[in-house]
Design a protein around this motif. Structure first.
Motif, PDB file in Angstrom:
ATOM      1  N   PRO A  88       0.816  -1.229   0.000  1.00 23.73           N
ATOM      2  CA  PRO A  88       0.000   0.000   0.000  1.00 23.73           C
ATOM      3  C   PRO A  88       0.843   1.269   0.000  1.00 23.73           C
ATOM      4  O   PRO A  88       0.508   2.227  -0.702  1.00 23.73           O
ATOM      5  CB  PRO A  88      -0.828  -0.138   1.283  1.00 23.73           C
ATOM      6  N   GLU A  89       1.936   1.295   0.774  1.00 23.40           N
ATOM      7  CA  GLU A  89       2.720   2.528   0.844  1.00 23.40           C
ATOM      8  C   GLU A  89       3.546   2.749  -0.412  1.00 23.40           C
ATOM      9  O   GLU A  89       4.136   3.836  -0.593  1.00 23.40           O
ATOM     10  CB  GLU A  89       3.630   2.488   2.076  1.00 23.40           C
ATOM     11  N   GLU A  90       3.645   1.775  -1.302  1.00 27.72           N
ATOM     12  CA  GLU A  90       4.480   1.888  -2.502  1.00 27.72           C
ATOM     13  C   GLU A  90       3.649   2.100  -3.771  1.00 27.72           C
ATOM     14  O   GLU A  90       4.203   2.110  -4.869  1.00 27.72           O
ATOM     15  CB  GLU A  90       5.342   0.621  -2.660  1.00 27.72           C
ATOM     16  N   ARG A  91       2.330   2.237  -3.668  1.00 32.04           N
ATOM     17  CA  ARG A  91       1.489   2.327  -4.857  1.00 32.04           C
ATOM     18  C   ARG A  91       1.706   3.656  -5.585  1.00 32.04           C
ATOM     19  O   ARG A  91       2.025   4.675  -4.979  1.00 32.04           O
ATOM     20  CB  ARG A  91       0.015   2.154  -4.471  1.00 32.04           C
ATOM     21  N   ILE A  92       1.511   3.626  -6.902  1.00 32.80           N
ATOM     22  CA  ILE A  92       1.858   4.756  -7.780  1.00 32.80           C
ATOM     23  C   ILE A  92       0.599   5.566  -8.101  1.00 32.80           C
ATOM     24  O   ILE A  92      -0.449   5.003  -8.442  1.00 32.80           O
ATOM     25  CB  ILE A  92       2.500   4.247  -9.082  1.00 32.80           C
TER      26      ILE A  92
END
Length: 587
Positions: A514-518
């Motif tokens: 979730p924290e890496e989504r673009i």
């Protein structure tokens, strides 16, 4: 360096190494016994004890001086006897003449006391000194003066022990060799009789059991545990400890265990040196063992110590035996020196050959350098001629007209290819089953054809007609046009792909933490990483081909793919397959 020079030096070096291959290599005790830290530590310990022997001898002499004072101040005959007996014990393995002197003094005191048992004990002690120094007849007379039938148990044991000592030394000094036994049948008979009356608690029990078993291989194996327990439990600080360790070494030699044979010989030698025993047999055998193993320097040092000890002990017969062993060691050292001298000669010849090869190679290189300078001068002349030819080539500008016509023809062919590509796109649009496999290639072909090709061709034609070649070169070299075309290619690709896969960004984000989504910074415009994986979704998995399509470096593509794999919630090796399976295309 020229190849020929390198080959020459390699050949000479090979022959030099071959010449040096015969150099002698000194062996170590590990060649004869199993090499391990235990043997090395014992050898170092023996060396250390030998280095400290002067201090040990001084301490021994101080004890003897104190006992002499005790003897001189003895108040009566009995005290003088025991003081003389103590001095005999101190001297028995330290100085044979002094030991014999105090044995005679003790014997005279025993006669004055009219103590038959004490006189017998001193006669037995004198027989030990006579046997140790090679005075065999005197040893026989001392033993014959004793009547064994009337002896108490302790003196009977000592009598048999002295008789055994004399018999074994007679075999040693005369040079008697037995075919299979370690000692004669007479000695064996003495030992068998002696051990019948000795209890296991007696200090000499293990020693005599060793002698009893030494002539028989099977019995030697049975006797080893008895003697090993006695040796391993001592501090190697007495003459008895040294004798037991020596006997255990002989038992191991009898059973063929060379490692333990050498180990307990070393322990016996260490004990002998620590108690100042100069009637030392174990160190002599260690020296012989090392000589046969190739450790000549250590063997020579040990045999020199033995010879010095024998001289101080005044053991005349042992000195002769030791001199023979020393001669063998010195002969081996001499042979080693001769081998080393021959090896040194080979080294010198090898070095001379190498030096000769280097001189030859140096001369050859100097010759090649002269040829190289001549070649450079010739090249300079050729360059001057080429400059003249360049001036002539400037008059051939008219030939560019032919090139221009060929360019028109090429542009026409590119237009045909463009139409073919458009037709291919239509065919692929009708065939949904093969569309995903070929759409990346279609866009790769379409990216080569840009709307400005006609304008570029017209401008180029105009400049060529006006012979403005510098401008042509600057236009061709300018990256601005390519950058605009690439940007337009990206925009077109993003628009078409997102129409076909409108849920791609959302589906792709579902594979990430979730924290890496673009999030798209510009709606309808993919990021660089999303554009790479859009091509992966279309079946273009090769990083080199992706880089060619996107007009960037393959390393950039590779690094971007690695970063995205690290952000995934699924295993890295499954990430590309998961991307290829994202969503359904919308027609």
């Amino acid at each position: 360096m020229n190849k020929l020079a390198a080959i020459l030096i390699s050949l000479v070096t090979f022959f030099a190494i071959t010449a040096m291959a015969g150099s002698p290599i000194s062996k170590s005790p590990g060649d004869a016994v199993r090499a391990d830290d235990e043997i090395d530590n014992l050898l170092r310990q023996l060396d250390s004890v030998l280095a400290k022997s002067p201090d040990i001898i001084r301490a021994k002499e101080a004890r003897i001086a104190a006992r002499r004072g005790t003897y001189a101040s003895a108040p009566d005959e009995e005290h003088r006897y025991w003081a003389a007996a103590d001095l005999y014990e101190e001297y028995s393995t330290f100085d044979s003449d002094s030991a014999l002197h105090y044995a005679d003094l003790a014997l005279s005191h025993a006669r004055a006391l009219d103590r038959r048992d004490l006189m017998t004990e001193m006669e037995l002690n004198k027989s030990y000194i006579f046997s140790a120094t090679g005075l065999l007849e005197e040893a026989d007379r001392s033993l014959n003066s004793v009547k064994p039938d009337s002896l108490p148990t302790s003196l009977a044991v000592k009598y048999c022990e002295r008789l055994l000592f004399l018999s074994t030394h007679r075999d040693l000094y005369i040079g008697v060799r037995h075919e299979k036994e370690f000692y004669s049948l007479k000695v064996d008979s003495i030992v068998q009789c002696l051990t019948a009356d000795i209890p296991p608690t007696d200090p000499v029990y293990g020693w005599l059991i060793g002698w009893k078993s030494l002539n028989y291989k099977t019995k030697s194996k049975d006797a080893i545990p008895v003697l090993k327990k006695a040796v391993d439990g001592t501090t190697l600080s007495s003459r008895a400890d040294a004798m037991n360790a020596w006997m255990l070494a002989k038992l191991y030699e009898r059973t063929g265990d060379r490692h333990n044979h050498f180990k307990y010989l070393l322990l016996s030698a260490i004990a002998d040196v620590q108690v100042c025993n100069k009637e030392i047999a174990s160190l002599e055998e260690v020296s012989d063992f090392l000589c046969r193993s190739g450790d000549l320097d250590r063997a020579n040092a040990y045999i020199n110590y033995c010879i010095a000890a024998a001289n101080e002990y005044k053991s005349r017969v042992r000195i002769g035996k030791l001199a023979e062993r020393q001669k063998n060691i010195l002969d081996a050292i001499h042979r080693r020196s001769q081998d080393q001298a021959r090896a040194n000669t080979r080294f010198i010849w090898a070095l001379a050959l190498i030096l000769l090869a280097l001189v030859g190679a140096t001369l050859y290189i100097l010759k090649q350098n002269r040829l190289l300078r001549a070649s450079r001068e010739s090249l300079n002349r050729t360059n001057g001629e080429l400059s003249i030819r360049v001036d002539e080539l400037t008059g051939r500008v008219d030939e560019l007209s032919a090139v221009r016509e060929e360019l028109h023809s090429a542009i026409a062919e590119l237009s045909d290819m463009y139409e073919d590509a458009r037709h291919s796109v239509g065919v692929l649009a009708e065939d949904n089953e093969t569309r995903d496999n070929y759409i990346a290639n279609v866009f790769a072909i379409c990216s080569s054809y840009i709307d400005k090709i006609d304008e570029f061709r017209a401008n180029l034609h105009k400049l060529l007609s006006q012979r403005q070649f510098d401008k042509v070169m600057s236009i061709v070299k300018s990256p601005e046009l390519s950058a605009e075309e690439i940007k337009e290619l990206y925009n077109n690709f993003d628009t078409i792909f997102l129409k076909m896969y409108p849920d791609f960004v959302e589906d792709f984000n579902s594979l990430l933490r979730p924290e890496e989504r673009i999030e798209l910074k510009t709606p309808g415009r993919l990021t660089h990483e999303l554009r790479i994986y859009a091509l992966v979704r279309l079946g273009l998995n090769d990083s080199v081909r992706i880089a060619r399509f996107l007009h960037c470096k393959s390393q950039t593509v590779y690094n971007a793919r690695q970063r995205m794999r690290k952000k995934a919630i699924i295993p890295r090796e499954e990430f590309a397959d998961a991307v290829r399976n994202l969503g359904k295309a919308t027609v």
